[in-house]
Write a protein that holds these residues in place. Structure first.
Motif, PDB file in Angstrom:
ATOM      1  N   ASP A 159       0.795  -1.222   0.000  1.00 47.03           N
ATOM      2  CA  ASP A 159       0.000   0.000   0.000  1.00 47.03           C
ATOM      3  C   ASP A 159       0.831   1.278   0.000  1.00 47.03           C
ATOM      4  O   ASP A 159       0.282   2.376  -0.084  1.00 47.03           O
ATOM      5  CB  ASP A 159      -0.985   0.023   1.175  1.00 47.03           C
ATOM      6  CG  ASP A 159      -0.327  -0.229   2.513  1.00 47.03           C
ATOM      7  OD1 ASP A 159       0.793   0.276   2.738  1.00 47.03           O
ATOM      8  OD2 ASP A 159      -0.926  -0.941   3.339  1.00 47.03           O
ATOM      9  N   ARG A 160       2.143   1.167   0.103  1.00 48.70           N
ATOM     10  CA  ARG A 160       3.029   2.333   0.024  1.00 48.70           C
ATOM     11  C   ARG A 160       4.304   1.958  -0.729  1.00 48.70           C
ATOM     12  O   ARG A 160       4.818   0.848  -0.571  1.00 48.70           O
ATOM     13  CB  ARG A 160       3.441   2.834   1.419  1.00 48.70           C
ATOM     14  CG  ARG A 160       2.302   3.333   2.318  1.00 48.70           C
ATOM     15  CD  ARG A 160       1.951   4.771   2.012  1.00 48.70           C
ATOM     16  NE  ARG A 160       0.832   5.235   2.829  1.00 48.70           N
ATOM     17  CZ  ARG A 160       0.940   6.084   3.855  1.00 48.70           C
ATOM     18  NH1 ARG A 160       2.132   6.551   4.203  1.00 48.70           N
ATOM     19  NH2 ARG A 160      -0.117   6.474   4.516  1.00 48.70           N
TER      20      ARG A 160
ATOM     21  N   TYR B  82       7.977   3.770  -1.049  1.00 52.04           N
ATOM     22  CA  TYR B  82       8.921   4.820  -0.683  1.00 52.04           C
ATOM     23  C   TYR B  82      10.227   4.589  -1.445  1.00 52.04           C
ATOM     24  O   TYR B  82      10.536   3.472  -1.854  1.00 52.04           O
ATOM     25  CB  TYR B  82       9.228   4.786   0.822  1.00 52.04           C
ATOM     26  CG  TYR B  82       8.072   5.111   1.719  1.00 52.04           C
ATOM     27  CD1 TYR B  82       7.902   6.398   2.232  1.00 52.04           C
ATOM     28  CD2 TYR B  82       7.146   4.136   2.084  1.00 52.04           C
ATOM     29  CE1 TYR B  82       6.844   6.702   3.078  1.00 52.04           C
ATOM     30  CE2 TYR B  82       6.081   4.431   2.929  1.00 52.04           C
ATOM     31  CZ  TYR B  82       5.940   5.711   3.422  1.00 52.04           C
ATOM     32  OH  TYR B  82       4.880   6.008   4.260  1.00 52.04           O
TER      33      TYR B  82
ATOM     34  N   ALA C  75      -1.767   2.181  -3.996  1.00 51.93           N
ATOM     35  CA  ALA C  75      -0.458   2.281  -3.343  1.00 51.93           C
ATOM     36  C   ALA C  75       0.097   3.698  -3.498  1.00 51.93           C
ATOM     37  O   ALA C  75       0.366   4.152  -4.616  1.00 51.93           O
ATOM     38  CB  ALA C  75       0.521   1.267  -3.924  1.00 51.93           C
ATOM     39  N   LEU C  76       0.254   4.385  -2.392  1.00 54.34           N
ATOM     40  CA  LEU C  76       0.772   5.747  -2.385  1.00 54.34           C
ATOM     41  C   LEU C  76       2.264   5.741  -2.707  1.00 54.34           C
ATOM     42  O   LEU C  76       3.030   4.971  -2.117  1.00 54.34           O
ATOM     43  CB  LEU C  76       0.536   6.384  -1.017  1.00 54.34           C
ATOM     44  CG  LEU C  76       1.030   7.819  -0.806  1.00 54.34           C
ATOM     45  CD1 LEU C  76       0.251   8.785  -1.692  1.00 54.34           C
ATOM     46  CD2 LEU C  76       0.914   8.207   0.657  1.00 54.34           C
TER      47      LEU C  76
ATOM     48  N   VAL D 143       5.805   7.672  -2.520  1.00 54.40           N
ATOM     49  CA  VAL D 143       6.422   8.715  -1.700  1.00 54.40           C
ATOM     50  C   VAL D 143       7.896   8.849  -2.082  1.00 54.40           C
ATOM     51  O   VAL D 143       8.757   8.172  -1.515  1.00 54.40           O
ATOM     52  CB  VAL D 143       6.300   8.414  -0.190  1.00 54.40           C
ATOM     53  CG1 VAL D 143       6.799   9.601   0.637  1.00 54.40           C
ATOM     54  CG2 VAL D 143       4.861   8.068   0.183  1.00 54.40           C
TER      55      VAL D 143
ATOM     56  N   ALA E  95       8.227   4.753   6.290  1.00 58.29           N
ATOM     57  CA  ALA E  95       7.295   3.635   6.144  1.00 58.29           C
ATOM     58  C   ALA E  95       6.919   3.067   7.507  1.00 58.29           C
ATOM     59  O   ALA E  95       5.739   2.763   7.766  1.00 58.29           O
ATOM     60  CB  ALA E  95       7.928   2.547   5.276  1.00 58.29           C
TER      61      ALA E  95
ATOM     62  N   ALA F  40       4.474   5.310   9.319  1.00 55.45           N
ATOM     63  CA  ALA F  40       3.124   5.189   8.758  1.00 55.45           C
ATOM     64  C   ALA F  40       2.432   3.926   9.261  1.00 55.45           C
ATOM     65  O   ALA F  40       1.221   3.927   9.537  1.00 55.45           O
ATOM     66  CB  ALA F  40       3.180   5.190   7.230  1.00 55.45           C
TER      67      ALA F  40
ATOM     68  N   SER G 193      -0.722   2.198   7.122  1.00 51.23           N
ATOM     69  CA  SER G 193      -0.107   1.313   6.139  1.00 51.23           C
ATOM     70  C   SER G 193       0.102  -0.050   6.774  1.00 51.23           C
ATOM     71  O   SER G 193       0.333  -0.154   7.990  1.00 51.23           O
ATOM     72  CB  SER G 193       1.237   1.888   5.670  1.00 51.23           C
ATOM     73  OG  SER G 193       1.925   0.986   4.818  1.00 51.23           O
TER      74      SER G 193
ATOM     75  N   ALA H 224       4.729  -2.115   3.052  1.00 48.70           N
ATOM     76  CA  ALA H 224       5.329  -1.091   2.195  1.00 48.70           C
ATOM     77  C   ALA H 224       6.554  -1.653   1.496  1.00 48.70           C
ATOM     78  O   ALA H 224       7.224  -2.566   1.994  1.00 48.70           O
ATOM     79  CB  ALA H 224       5.730   0.130   3.020  1.00 48.70           C
TER      80      ALA H 224
END
Length: 323
Positions: free
Chosen positions: A83-84, A86, A113-114, A116, A132, A135, A141, A144
């Motif tokens: 979901d993230r 980085y 999925a964000l 960053v 991460a 979060a 989150s 990640a």
């Protein structure tokens, strides 16, 4: 409320096929400078026998995505579960957006999925991991991916000493709830009075209209010799002392610009083990730490691991991990 244990679930790396050795004629101008009398930048950067270089038509974002897929496979995590994202791709195809968005596409992450981008050269991986982790602790989150790729062989001046060790590569890690390689704590320092001492910028005075990395005259070398050398041991000691630990309790993985720094940090911190990939991969700037971790994480023999990155903000960040 008990906080969940957030850990590295999987690690991966990817390197270009092309190998350049320290005997390559491209480094002749640096060797000439090193033979000159007095302290010069050329005398500060040494310790690798070879490194990897991207081919002219090779995509750094694709290499970074390859490392990300390897980390997901190692973790047993599907792309849609992330979901993230980085990390950072440096130097990116565009000033903005960063090619981390291309990594998102090539790894096959979902639209939920964000992404960053963490522009914190050279500490992008450690800082991305910390962000991460925070979060996840905040409940925003669950899993990640942190992925970084370095292609600086295309963005250095081969008349400058720091170019001698620069190599290309990519590394990645998946973070989530776990019981091995658990993130424990971190510490950071910022030295903003050194802003501008080291930069990635066009240098028309040297014939470069595209960005190349450089230590600015006088200020850059002084920053290297002062906070660059002495700051990390102080930072790591502060982090270890907080948890009642010392160097003998840890394995160390750090930024890997030159053997000069590694030897100095080893003498000051005195870790039980100090792992690096400098000799055969060179200085992969933002990717050295995850590439080294991916290579050695199953061979760790101490209870704790410390990762530390330094950057040209200037900033330094150290992360304590329970093995």
């Amino acid at each position: 409320m008990t906080r969940p244990s957030i850990a590295f679930l999987g690690l991966g790396s990817a390197l270009p096929e092309r190998v350049r050795t320290s005997a390559d004629p491209i480094f002749d101008r640096i060797r000439e400078a090193a033979r000159a009398q007095g302290l010069s930048e050329a005398s500060l950067f040494y310790g690798n026998r070879e490194h990897r270089c991207l081919a002219p038509d090779e995509s750094l974002a694709s290499l970074t995505a390859k490392a990300g897929r390897a980390a997901l496979e190692d973790a047993g995590v599907r792309p849609e579960q992330v979901d993230r994202l980085y990390g950072y791709v440096s130097v990116s195809e565009f000033v903005s957006p960063n090619a981390l968005y291309q990594v998102h596409r090539e790894v096959g992450l979902g639209s939920h999925a964000l992404v960053v981008p963490v522009q914190a050269d050279f500490g992008n991986f450690v800082m991305g991991t910390v962000l991460a982790w925070e979060a996840m602790l905040a409940g925003h989150s669950e899993q990640a991916l942190v992925a970084v790729g370095a292609g600086w062989t295309r963005n250095v001046d081969y008349a400058q000493g720091h170019a001698f060790g620069i190599g290309d590569g990519a590394g990645a890690a998946v973070l989530g709830a776990g019981e091995r390689l658990v993130l424990v704590d971190y510490a950071a320092d910022t030295f903003s009075d050194e802003y501008g001492a080291m930069t990635m910028r066009p240098r028309p005075e040297a014939g470069f209209t595209t960005p190349v990395y450089g230590l600015e005259p006088n200020r850059g070398v002084q920053a290297f010799l002062n906070t660059g050398m002495e700051g990390p041991p102080r930072l790591v000691e502060r982090l270890l002392r907080k948890h009642g630990l010392n160097g003998d309790d840890i394995t160390l993985v750090s930024h890997q610009a030159t053997r000069k720094l590694l030897d100095h940090w080893n003498e000051k911190i005195r870790p039980r083990e100090y792992l690096h990939t400098l000799e055969d991969c060179g200085n992969m700037v933002i990717a050295s730490i995850p590439v080294t971790l991916a290579r050695y994480h199953r061979e760790l023999r101490t209870k704790y691991l410390v990762l530390f990155g330094i950057g040209i903000g200037a900033h330094q960040v150290a992360l304590l991990v329970r093995v």
